[in-house]
Design a protein around this motif. Structure first.
Motif, PDB file in Angstrom:
ATOM      1  N   MET A 112      34.049  22.446  25.774  1.00 27.12           N
ATOM      2  CA  MET A 112      33.510  23.690  25.215  1.00 27.12           C
ATOM      3  C   MET A 112      34.508  24.816  25.459  1.00 27.12           C
ATOM      4  N   ASN A 113      34.847  25.532  24.411  1.00 26.58           N
ATOM      5  CA  ASN A 113      35.804  26.631  24.536  1.00 26.58           C
ATOM      6  C   ASN A 113      35.040  27.930  24.748  1.00 26.58           C
ATOM      7  N   LEU A 114      35.100  28.446  25.978  1.00 21.68           N
ATOM      8  CA  LEU A 114      34.384  29.669  26.304  1.00 21.68           C
ATOM      9  C   LEU A 114      35.240  30.880  25.969  1.00 21.68           C
ATOM     10  N   TYR A 115      34.651  31.840  25.283  1.00 13.60           N
ATOM     11  CA  TYR A 115      35.331  33.094  24.957  1.00 13.60           C
ATOM     12  C   TYR A 115      36.734  32.859  24.374  1.00 13.60           C
ATOM     13  N   PRO A 116      36.837  32.181  23.228  1.00  9.22           N
ATOM     14  CA  PRO A 116      38.150  31.924  22.628  1.00  9.22           C
ATOM     15  C   PRO A 116      38.887  33.210  22.276  1.00  9.22           C
ATOM     16  N   GLY A 117      38.150  34.311  22.132  1.00  8.48           N
ATOM     17  CA  GLY A 117      38.784  35.581  21.789  1.00  8.48           C
ATOM     18  C   GLY A 117      39.736  36.095  22.839  1.00  8.48           C
ATOM     19  N   VAL A 118      39.599  35.630  24.094  1.00 12.12           N
ATOM     20  CA  VAL A 118      40.510  36.064  25.162  1.00 12.12           C
ATOM     21  C   VAL A 118      41.943  35.697  24.807  1.00 12.12           C
ATOM     22  N   LEU A 119      42.128  34.534  24.206  1.00 13.14           N
ATOM     23  CA  LEU A 119      43.464  34.060  23.843  1.00 13.14           C
ATOM     24  C   LEU A 119      43.824  34.425  22.399  1.00 13.14           C
ATOM     25  N   GLY A 120      42.985  35.235  21.753  1.00 10.58           N
ATOM     26  CA  GLY A 120      43.218  35.602  20.362  1.00 10.58           C
ATOM     27  C   GLY A 120      44.217  36.730  20.195  1.00 10.58           C
ATOM     28  N   THR A 168      32.671  45.325  49.549  1.00  8.61           N
ATOM     29  CA  THR A 168      33.722  44.424  49.999  1.00  8.61           C
ATOM     30  C   THR A 168      34.781  45.192  50.763  1.00  8.61           C
ATOM     31  N   LEU A 169      35.162  44.690  51.935  1.00  7.69           N
ATOM     32  CA  LEU A 169      36.199  45.346  52.719  1.00  7.69           C
ATOM     33  C   LEU A 169      37.553  45.142  52.079  1.00  7.69           C
ATOM     34  N   GLY A 170      38.496  46.033  52.381  1.00 12.34           N
ATOM     35  CA  GLY A 170      39.840  45.914  51.855  1.00 12.34           C
ATOM     36  C   GLY A 170      40.014  46.634  50.546  1.00 12.34           C
ATOM     37  N   GLY A 171      38.974  47.257  50.036  1.00 10.62           N
ATOM     38  CA  GLY A 171      39.123  48.099  48.862  1.00 10.62           C
ATOM     39  C   GLY A 171      39.186  47.367  47.546  1.00 10.62           C
ATOM     40  N   VAL A 172      38.849  46.084  47.526  1.00 13.61           N
ATOM     41  CA  VAL A 172      38.908  45.346  46.267  1.00 13.61           C
ATOM     42  C   VAL A 172      37.569  44.690  45.993  1.00 13.61           C
ATOM     43  N   ALA A 173      37.261  44.498  44.735  1.00 12.69           N
ATOM     44  CA  ALA A 173      36.027  43.829  44.365  1.00 12.69           C
ATOM     45  C   ALA A 173      36.170  42.327  44.599  1.00 12.69           C
ATOM     46  N   GLU A 174      35.034  41.663  44.755  1.00 13.66           N
ATOM     47  CA  GLU A 174      35.035  40.240  45.104  1.00 13.66           C
ATOM     48  C   GLU A 174      35.736  39.384  44.058  1.00 13.66           C
ATOM     49  N   LYS A 175      35.591  39.746  42.799  1.00 15.16           N
ATOM     50  CA  LYS A 175      36.135  38.915  41.728  1.00 15.16           C
ATOM     51  C   LYS A 175      37.422  39.495  41.120  1.00 15.16           C
ATOM     52  N   THR A 176      38.126  40.343  41.840  1.00 15.22           N
ATOM     53  CA  THR A 176      39.326  40.976  41.287  1.00 15.22           C
ATOM     54  C   THR A 176      40.392  39.955  40.914  1.00 15.22           C
ATOM     55  N   ARG A 177      40.590  38.956  41.756  1.00 16.70           N
ATOM     56  CA  ARG A 177      41.609  37.938  41.466  1.00 16.70           C
ATOM     57  C   ARG A 177      41.315  37.221  40.157  1.00 16.70           C
ATOM     58  N   GLU A 178      40.051  36.891  39.946  1.00 20.28           N
ATOM     59  CA  GLU A 178      39.677  36.183  38.729  1.00 20.28           C
ATOM     60  C   GLU A 178      39.843  37.075  37.498  1.00 20.28           C
ATOM     61  N   ALA A 179      39.501  38.348  37.641  1.00 18.05           N
ATOM     62  CA  ALA A 179      39.677  39.286  36.526  1.00 18.05           C
ATOM     63  C   ALA A 179      41.151  39.429  36.166  1.00 18.05           C
ATOM     64  N   MET A 180      42.022  39.391  37.169  1.00 19.35           N
ATOM     65  CA  MET A 180      43.463  39.463  36.916  1.00 19.35           C
ATOM     66  C   MET A 180      43.924  38.296  36.049  1.00 19.35           C
ATOM     67  N   LEU A 181      43.402  37.105  36.319  1.00 23.84           N
ATOM     68  CA  LEU A 181      43.797  35.927  35.550  1.00 23.84           C
ATOM     69  C   LEU A 181      43.366  36.041  34.092  1.00 23.84           C
ATOM     70  N   VAL A 182      42.174  36.594  33.855  1.00 26.14           N
ATOM     71  CA  VAL A 182      41.696  36.784  32.487  1.00 26.14           C
ATOM     72  C   VAL A 182      42.630  37.737  31.730  1.00 26.14           C
ATOM     73  N   CYS A 183      43.008  38.839  32.394  1.00 24.73           N
ATOM     74  CA  CYS A 183      43.899  39.817  31.758  1.00 24.73           C
ATOM     75  C   CYS A 183      45.262  39.202  31.462  1.00 24.73           C
ATOM     76  N   GLU A 184      45.762  38.384  32.372  1.00 19.31           N
ATOM     77  CA  GLU A 184      47.056  37.729  32.139  1.00 19.31           C
ATOM     78  C   GLU A 184      46.978  36.766  30.966  1.00 19.31           C
ATOM     79  N   ALA A 185      45.892  36.010  30.896  1.00 20.28           N
ATOM     80  CA  ALA A 185      45.730  35.060  29.793  1.00 20.28           C
ATOM     81  C   ALA A 185      45.645  35.782  28.453  1.00 20.28           C
ATOM     82  N   ALA A 186      45.117  37.005  28.479  1.00 16.40           N
ATOM     83  CA  ALA A 186      44.990  37.792  27.243  1.00 16.40           C
ATOM     84  C   ALA A 186      46.320  38.410  26.817  1.00 16.40           C
ATOM     85  N   GLY A 187      47.358  38.250  27.624  1.00 16.51           N
ATOM     86  CA  GLY A 187      48.687  38.711  27.228  1.00 16.51           C
ATOM     87  C   GLY A 187      49.122  40.042  27.804  1.00 16.51           C
ATOM     88  N   TYR A 188      48.350  40.584  28.747  1.00 11.06           N
ATOM     89  CA  TYR A 188      48.772  41.826  29.404  1.00 11.06           C
ATOM     90  C   TYR A 188      49.842  41.471  30.428  1.00 11.06           C
TER      91      TYR A 188
END
Length: 339
Positions: free
Chosen positions: A1-9, A124-144
């Motif tokens: 199943m291809n989830l959110y194909p628009g990310v790579l669009g 979350t301690l350290g000034g970052v959200a819990e899912k920041t690393r995962e959000a970074m990967l989505v942005c990279e896959a989208a070509g940023y």
């Protein structure tokens, strides 16, 4: 199943919506959403890793949002696509972000080659959200190709962002304190680059701050360590730059320093090593979080927890003893299940 194909669009409003939906899925705490999020990350992983990850930290009022907007517009003019993940303190009432950094980046936020995602830190301690690393990967896959993480300005606890980015930038103000301020350890010793913002307000103070911080960085680098030898030109040595984000002065010098850092760290292999360590650290961080969640949901623990908490609050039992009793309750039931 291809989830959110628009990310790579193709880049555009449709892709930005897909990126937002994907990050929302990653941030969900529902078990079924978590399973979908894991599948999504597996699909996107081959398309990640090509962006440069930049962490920005500094005390509130230092001008992080103004600086990021100036930098983002500069990078877009140079042909880059920029994603900004801004982490706000969380409201104790609604749980949402309370600073609204996106509203401060009024020009960058509407640019078609930029994507800004504000997320609550949720305590979350350290000034970052819990899912920041995962959000970074989505942005990279989208070509940023440049991903900026702006963290909560909470002083010397900004260690977490250095553990997920390629370069950690600390922003300082001129006249921020006495000479000892410049040599405090903690966040200063993990900074790859220090930016003295608002240098246009008091140029003499900015020059003094630059000299003090440069001296302290040399002190913290421990020149006797062969791995940090100052005369070794193949290594990066932390630097200090002055700028005025409001006036757009010094942005080109800042990015030149970033480019030099990236070139050196790529050539000597330290950038790749840093990312490998970060990936393993991320895995163990998620294991720790998962174990804590499983512990709280354990039947024996849930049964004993209210009484243990009441005893600790009333002073009838030490907190360490209560913790040990709860851990024993979990381990005993686990051993009984094995037998």
């Amino acid at each position: 199943m291809n989830l959110y194909p628009g990310v790579l669009g193709q880049p555009g409003p449709t892709q930005r919506r897909a990126v937002s939906k994907a990050i929302t899925l990653l941030e969900s705490t529902r078990a079924d959403h978590r399973a979908q999020a894991d599948e999504l990350l597996t699909q996107l992983l081959p398309h990640t890793g090509k962006a440069f990850r930049l962490g920005i930290s500094g005390v509130p009022g230092v001008g992080k949002s103004t600086f990021i907007e100036a930098l983002g517009l500069y990078l877009i003019a140079q042909g880059h696509r920029v994603a900004v993940l801004t982490i706000d303190p969380s409201s104790t009432v609604s749980g949402g972000s309370i600073l609204g950094d996106k509203t401060r980046m009024e020009h960058l936020s509407v640019h078609e080659k930029a994507y800004i995602r504000p997320s609550p830190s949720s305590g979350t301690l350290g000034g970052v959200a819990e899912k920041t690393r995962e959000a970074m990967l989505v942005c990279e896959a989208a070509g940023y190709d440049v991903v900026i993480v702006e963290t909560v300005g909470v002083g010397q606890s900004e260690i977490a962002v250095a553990g997920m980015t390629d370069m950690f930038v600390l922003m300082q103000l001129p006249n921020a304190g006495d000479d000892l301020q410049a040599i405090k350890k903690g966040v200063m010793e993990i900074a790859d680059l220090v930016v003295i913002n608002k240098a246009d307000i008091d140029k003499n103070a900015a020059t003094r701050a630059e000299a003090q911080i440069t001296s302290s960085l040399r002190l913290l680098s421990q020149h006797g360590n062969p791995e940090n030898a100052h005369h070794n030109e193949t290594l990066w040595h932390p630097k200090v730059v002055q700028m005025s984000a409001l006036l757009g002065q010094g942005v080109d010098s800042f990015w030149a320093a970033v480019a030099q850092f990236r070139q050196l760290q790529t050539a000597n292999g330290r950038l790749a090593t840093r990312r490998e360590k970060q990936a393993l650290s991320w895995m163990w961080e998620r294991i720790d979080a998962g174990l804590k969640l499983a512990f709280r949901q354990h039947p024996q623990v849930k049964e004993l927890l209210p009484q243990m908490q009441a005893d600790v609050v009333a002073g009838r039992i030490a907190a360490s003893t209560a913790a040990r009793n709860l851990l024993l309750a979990q381990s005993h039931q686990a051993q009984a299940a094995i037998k």
